[in-house]
Design an enzyme around this catalytic site. Structure first.
Site, short mmCIF file in Angstrom:
data_model
loop_
_atom_site.label_atom_id
_atom_site.label_comp_id
_atom_site.label_asym_id
_atom_site.label_seq_id
_atom_site.Cartn_x
_atom_site.Cartn_y
_atom_site.Cartn_z
N ASP A 96 40.61 20.15 33.35
CA ASP A 96 39.42 21.00 33.30
C ASP A 96 38.41 20.50 32.28
O ASP A 96 37.39 21.16 32.05
CB ASP A 96 39.82 22.43 32.87
CG ASP A 96 40.69 23.14 33.90
OD1 ASP A 96 40.93 22.58 34.99
OD2 ASP A 96 41.15 24.27 33.60
N THR A 97 38.71 19.38 31.63
CA THR A 97 37.87 18.94 30.52
C THR A 97 37.48 17.47 30.69
O THR A 97 37.24 17.04 31.81
CB THR A 97 38.62 19.18 29.18
OG1 THR A 97 39.88 18.52 29.24
CG2 THR A 97 38.82 20.66 28.90
#
Ligand SMILES: *[C@@H]1O[C@H](CO)[C@@H](O)[C@H](O)[C@H]1NC(C)=O
Ligand SMILES: *[C@@H]1O[C@H](CO)[C@@H](O)[C@H](O)[C@H]1NC(C)=O
Ligand SMILES: *[C@@H]1O[C@H](CO)[C@@H](O)[C@H](O)[C@H]1NC(C)=O
Ligand SMILES: *[C@@H]1O[C@H](CO)[C@@H](O)[C@H](O)[C@H]1NC(C)=O
Ligand SMILES: *[C@@H]1O[C@H](CO)[C@@H](O)[C@H](O)[C@H]1NC(C)=O
Ligand SMILES: *[C@@H]1O[C@H](CO)[C@@H](O)[C@H](O)[C@H]1NC(C)=O
Ligand SMILES: *[C@@H]1O[C@H](CO)[C@@H](O)[C@H](O)[C@H]1NC(C)=O
Ligand SMILES: *[C@@H]1O[C@H](CO)[C@@H](O)[C@H](O)[C@H]1NC(C)=O
Ligand SMILES: *[C@@H]1O[C@H](CO)[C@@H](O)[C@H](O)[C@H]1NC(C)=O
Ligand SMILES: *[C@@H]1O[C@H](CO)[C@@H](O)[C@H](O)[C@H]1NC(C)=O
Ligand SMILES: *[C@@H]1O[C@H](CO)[C@@H](O)[C@H](O)[C@H]1NC(C)=O
Ligand SMILES: *[C@@H]1O[C@H](CO)[C@@H](O)[C@H](O)[C@H]1NC(C)=O
Length: 476
Positions: free
Chosen positions: A227-228
């Protein structure tokens, strides 16, 4: 996607389709050896391992998987660049397909069984994994899953307090990044299921000098880059892995650590991923070098098999195109690799997804096939044959694929068998309707499906006997 929250330091914007959080890393615990409420899961004490079984090259193998990053992106990260000086860069290492889940399945089971999505699946009990091979030689193992709420948790994901913002909730743990929990041969056997552990257990185990001989480590969805961004992953590595490299209870001169990614982010090109071999077990003269041999996730299986003289799974781990053994291991054990390296045109396309037939592919469904039981793997041994396996049901003996989707069906393995360890003991839920994405309770459905699991051989025989479409219609 999360709201924009700056925490004082650099706000990294995603340069890719998946990476989405404009937020900086914060440590989930005081140190990698500290338990933390942020990890949620209660600790279950220290793991119990038998005596160390000596390998030919290493006595401990730790795999750490991070997410969805192209080779060049990882190579541009200063953290990875620095780490590469301490180990061997494998610069022709490939994932085996897209998206995530099939790669995690393949790394422990030697095949992804046609899977082409991240849905809920389980795999019948007579289909083996690396755990069968390790246990046959009394080699201890565990998997450590950050933010998994309790040992043996079988749920699809887990949502908890958002420790980065301190506000609201966040889904940090997903089943699709936990390969072993997808196999009934692990989940349905209590002693095995409870070796699928969380990060509070990791903290305990490392403090107690009890990290098993084989382990698979999955950071959560922010720390693994899913997610990053690669910068966030770099911060996590600085917090977690880099101090642990100096901790002899984690890394000693007989430890090999494989730091890799599940898949390349860009599907339109082949699936090369940045991979480092780290740890005190890497020979001094090889530190800071690059090995351009063609490797895949199956190489992590074949190298472990070679090191401990294990049996094999008779799947991708014995496919001589795909199973090159890490050279520093192969040279010691005497295994001969296939000579494919660099960007050779002999490297197969490993970015193909969706069209490969298998039991986890509803649009191209075929039943589970037995492994190739005449293969000889890198451990120099034969193929492990699980109880209840009908070895005559080879891939060649199975009928051609059918399109279950066209019949309004999902894969019969896309339901939840309902096994749960919330109280530390196995409970199997009573049969209810099936679902492709069961909730975080790990409870659920599929009593009839569990029966199919117990007699997968019979199911296949019935499919063959009745004609595939009829068989499918009758059974599912
Ligand atoms: C949980 O994470 C937050 C953010 O890093 C941190 O402030 C807090 O101290 C952590 N909790 C524990 C128990 O370590
Ligand atoms: C916490 O989250 C709620 C709901 O998303 C939001 O309305 C509120 O502003 C947030 N508070 C802080 C301090 O970020
Ligand atoms: C690890 O040990 C090396 C050599 O002793 C030292 O240079 C380095 O700073 C240490 N790293 C950490 C994170 O403690
Ligand atoms: C590895 O570490 C052990 C225990 O600390 C030590 O006895 C041994 O000599 C070391 N071996 C090498 C090759 O450094
Ligand atoms: C896979 O990669 C090859 C080579 O880069 C490319 O030609 C092909 O289109 C890709 N396939 C898919 C399905 O994206
Ligand atoms: C993986 O993706 C990156 C970036 O898109 C690309 O530079 C790299 O060459 C890819 N790997 C292969 C083997 O094509
Ligand atoms: C071995 O792997 C290659 C590349 O994925 C594949 O084309 C081939 O069919 C596999 N061989 C067997 C026997 O499965
Ligand atoms: C493995 O052996 C070959 C042939 O002797 C040698 O060229 C190569 O450098 C060795 N590789 C490693 C990693 O030790
Ligand atoms: C399978 O059936 C679905 C739904 O009818 C259809 O969209 C898909 O193209 C079919 N796939 C194949 C491989 O026939
Ligand atoms: C902890 O693990 C042991 C076996 O190692 C098991 O007997 C016990 O039930 C487990 N407890 C929990 C809460 O997971
Ligand atoms: C978590 O599981 C729920 C229910 O199964 C699903 O609706 C949700 O999309 C999942 N979330 C993530 C991030 O996987
Ligand atoms: C789990 O094992 C039990 C017997 O111990 C069996 O009845 C059940 O069918 C199995 N479930 C699955 C999903 O394999």
């Amino acid at each position: 996607m999360r709201s924009f929250l700056a925490f004082g330091t650099t706000v990294a914007f995603a340069s890719t389709a998946y990476a989405a959080i404009a937020q900086s890393f914060l440590p989930p615990a005081a140190s990698p050896e500290s338990s933390s409420a942020n990890y949620t899961g209660q600790t279950n004490g220290t793991i119990s391992n038998g005596p160390v079984v000596q390998g030919k090259v290493f006595d401990r193998f730790i795999q750490i998987w991070i997410e969805n990053t192209d080779f060049a992106t990882a190579a541009s990260s200063p953290v990875f660049q620095n780490l590469s000086k301490e180990g061997i860069l494998l610069d022709s290492f490939y994932a085996v397909t897209h998206p995530s889940e099939p790669n995690y399945i393949a790394a422990v089971g030697g095949d992804f069984f046609g899977s082409a999505d991240d849905n809920f699946y389980h795999i019948p009990q007579n289909i083996s994994t690396v755990v069968d091979l390790l246990e046959a030689k009394n080699i201890s193992w565990a998997t450590y899953q950050e933010n998994m709420p309790y040992d043996g948790f079988t749920g699809f994901n887990f949502t908890q307090t958002d420790y980065l913002t301190g506000n609201g909730t966040y889904t940090y743990y997903v089943r699709k990044h936990n390969g072993l929990i997808i196999f009934d041969s692990v989940t349905n056997v209590t002693d095995r299921a409870l070796r699928v552990r969380n990060f509070n257990d990791f903290a305990n185990d490392v403090k107690a000098d009890d990290i098993p001989q084989w382990s698979f480590i999955t950071p959560n969805l922010v720390n693994d880059g899913h997610d990053t961004t690669i910068d966030f992953v770099g911060d996590w590595l600085n917090f977690w892995l880099i101090p642990l490299l100096n901790e002899t209870k984690f890394n000693n001169n007989r430890t090999v650590i494989l730091l890799t990614f599940d898949e390349n982010e860009t599907q339109s090109i082949n699936n090369r991923i940045y991979t480092l071999v780290l740890g005190g077990g890497v020979p001094e003269n090889l530190r800071g070098t690059t090995d351009s041999t063609f490797y895949t996730h199956y190489s992590a299986l074949s190298s472990v098999e070679a090191n401990w003289g294990l049996q094999s799974l008779g799947r991708g781990d014995t496919n001589t195109t795909m199973n090159n053994v890490f050279e520093f291991v192969a040279n010691v054990t005497g295994w001969k690799n296939n000579g494919i390296s660099g960007n050779s045109s002999d490297i197969p396309l490993l970015n193909i997804t969706g069209t490969i037939p298998g039991p986890l592919n509803a649009a191209h469904y075929i039943p589970f096939a037995a492994p190739n039981t005449s293969a000889v793997g890198a451990g120099g041994q034969g193929v492990f044959v699980a109880q209840g396996l009908n070895t005559s049901l080879s891939a060649a003996a199975l009928p051609g694929p059918v399109n279950l989707t066209a019949q309004g069906q999902i894969s019969p393995w896309g339901t939840d068998p309902g096994i749960n360890y919330a109280n530390g003991t196995k409970v199997i839920a009573s049969p209810t309707a099936s679902s492709t994405s069961p909730g975080g309770s790990g409870g659920g459905s599929g009593g009839s499906n569990a029966a199919v699991g117990a007699r997968a051989g019979a199911e296949v025989a019935l499919l063959v006997g009745l004609g595939v479409v009829c068989g499918v219609a009758m059974l599912f």
